[in-house]
Write a protein that holds these residues in place. Structure first.
Motif, mmCIF file in Angstrom:
data_model
loop_
_atom_site.group_PDB
_atom_site.id
_atom_site.type_symbol
_atom_site.label_atom_id
_atom_site.label_comp_id
_atom_site.label_asym_id
_atom_site.label_seq_id
_atom_site.Cartn_x
_atom_site.Cartn_y
_atom_site.Cartn_z
ATOM 1 N N MET A 48 0.852 -1.155 0.000
ATOM 2 C CA MET A 48 0.000 0.000 0.000
ATOM 3 C C MET A 48 0.906 1.228 0.000
ATOM 4 O O MET A 48 1.983 1.205 0.575
ATOM 5 C CB MET A 48 -0.896 -0.006 1.221
ATOM 6 C CG MET A 48 -1.760 -1.245 1.327
ATOM 7 S SD MET A 48 -2.844 -1.208 2.751
ATOM 8 C CE MET A 48 -4.105 -0.159 2.101
ATOM 9 N N VAL A 49 0.417 2.303 -0.612
ATOM 10 C CA VAL A 49 1.184 3.551 -0.670
ATOM 11 C C VAL A 49 0.364 4.652 -0.002
ATOM 12 O O VAL A 49 -0.796 4.854 -0.335
ATOM 13 C CB VAL A 49 1.500 3.950 -2.132
ATOM 14 C CG1 VAL A 49 2.245 5.274 -2.174
ATOM 15 C CG2 VAL A 49 2.291 2.851 -2.820
ATOM 16 N N LEU B 145 -6.010 0.794 7.064
ATOM 17 C CA LEU B 145 -4.749 0.066 7.194
ATOM 18 C C LEU B 145 -4.868 -1.183 8.055
ATOM 19 O O LEU B 145 -4.269 -2.207 7.756
ATOM 20 C CB LEU B 145 -3.656 0.975 7.756
ATOM 21 C CG LEU B 145 -3.198 2.109 6.855
ATOM 22 C CD1 LEU B 145 -2.128 2.934 7.555
ATOM 23 C CD2 LEU B 145 -2.672 1.571 5.540
ATOM 24 N N ARG B 146 -5.645 -1.128 9.105
ATOM 25 C CA ARG B 146 -5.774 -2.283 9.995
ATOM 26 C C ARG B 146 -6.506 -3.453 9.328
ATOM 27 O O ARG B 146 -6.445 -4.573 9.802
ATOM 28 C CB ARG B 146 -6.441 -1.886 11.301
ATOM 29 C CG ARG B 146 -5.538 -1.004 12.138
ATOM 30 C CD ARG B 146 -6.100 -0.757 13.525
ATOM 31 N NE ARG B 146 -5.156 -0.022 14.331
ATOM 32 C CZ ARG B 146 -4.209 -0.572 15.075
ATOM 33 N NH1 ARG B 146 -4.077 -1.875 15.112
ATOM 34 N NH2 ARG B 146 -3.391 0.176 15.778
ATOM 35 N N ASP B 147 -7.169 -3.200 8.222
ATOM 36 C CA ASP B 147 -7.828 -4.280 7.478
ATOM 37 C C ASP B 147 -6.829 -5.096 6.659
ATOM 38 O O ASP B 147 -7.187 -6.129 6.096
ATOM 39 C CB ASP B 147 -8.901 -3.708 6.541
ATOM 40 C CG ASP B 147 -10.061 -3.113 7.303
ATOM 41 O OD1 ASP B 147 -10.331 -3.562 8.436
ATOM 42 O OD2 ASP B 147 -10.700 -2.192 6.767
ATOM 43 N N PHE B 148 -5.589 -4.615 6.578
ATOM 44 C CA PHE B 148 -4.539 -5.287 5.803
ATOM 45 C C PHE B 148 -3.307 -5.474 6.697
ATOM 46 O O PHE B 148 -2.267 -4.862 6.473
ATOM 47 C CB PHE B 148 -4.191 -4.459 4.567
ATOM 48 C CG PHE B 148 -5.361 -4.239 3.659
ATOM 49 C CD1 PHE B 148 -5.704 -5.182 2.706
ATOM 50 C CD2 PHE B 148 -6.145 -3.096 3.783
ATOM 51 C CE1 PHE B 148 -6.792 -4.990 1.879
ATOM 52 C CE2 PHE B 148 -7.240 -2.893 2.958
ATOM 53 C CZ PHE B 148 -7.574 -3.851 2.008
ATOM 54 N N LEU C 230 -3.029 3.714 12.611
ATOM 55 C CA LEU C 230 -1.802 3.083 12.136
ATOM 56 C C LEU C 230 -1.599 1.759 12.851
ATOM 57 O O LEU C 230 -1.979 1.594 14.008
ATOM 58 C CB LEU C 230 -0.593 3.987 12.391
ATOM 59 C CG LEU C 230 -0.550 5.294 11.621
ATOM 60 C CD1 LEU C 230 0.691 6.090 12.018
ATOM 61 C CD2 LEU C 230 -0.566 5.046 10.124
ATOM 62 N N LEU C 231 -0.976 0.827 12.183
ATOM 63 C CA LEU C 231 -0.671 -0.463 12.791
ATOM 64 C C LEU C 231 0.352 -0.271 13.903
ATOM 65 O O LEU C 231 1.190 0.622 13.845
ATOM 66 C CB LEU C 231 -0.130 -1.410 11.730
ATOM 67 C CG LEU C 231 -1.109 -1.699 10.590
ATOM 68 C CD1 LEU C 231 -0.374 -2.282 9.402
ATOM 69 C CD2 LEU C 231 -2.195 -2.628 11.061
ATOM 70 N N ASP C 232 0.288 -1.125 14.915
ATOM 71 C CA ASP C 232 1.187 -0.988 16.062
ATOM 72 C C ASP C 232 2.658 -1.092 15.666
ATOM 73 O O ASP C 232 3.508 -0.439 16.253
ATOM 74 C CB ASP C 232 0.857 -2.038 17.121
ATOM 75 C CG ASP C 232 -0.562 -1.858 17.662
ATOM 76 O OD1 ASP C 232 -1.059 -0.708 17.677
ATOM 77 O OD2 ASP C 232 -1.169 -2.860 18.074
#
Length: 72
Positions: free
Chosen positions: A1-2, A14-17, A50-52
């Motif tokens: 992803m960009v 983002l958390r879905d991926f 954002l992802l951890d």
């Protein structure tokens, strides 16, 4: 992803991926990285989206100038 920038409308999914690599420019992340929560929200960013492990698994986009003067 960009990611072109870190506004909530760009980071909301983002958390879905969870296994995706996320490419971004250093300057976009640096601009928001050390802001407090209120300043982030005022800037349109929600850090909880954002992802951890975002920083550890997200390579930066190479910003080396292209011979023609354009970034890669």
């Amino acid at each position: 992803m960009v990611l072109s920038h870190f506004h909530a409308d760009h980071t909301a999914g983002l958390r879905d991926f969870p296994n995706a690599s996320i490419l971004y420019k250093r300057g976009e992340y640096t601009a928001i990285k050390d802001l407090g929560l209120l300043a982030l929200v005022k800037a349109g960013c929600l850090p909880g989206l954002l992802l951890d492990d975002f920083e550890e698994r997200s390579p930066l986009i190479d910003e080396t100038p292209h011979p023609g003067g354009y970034p890669l």
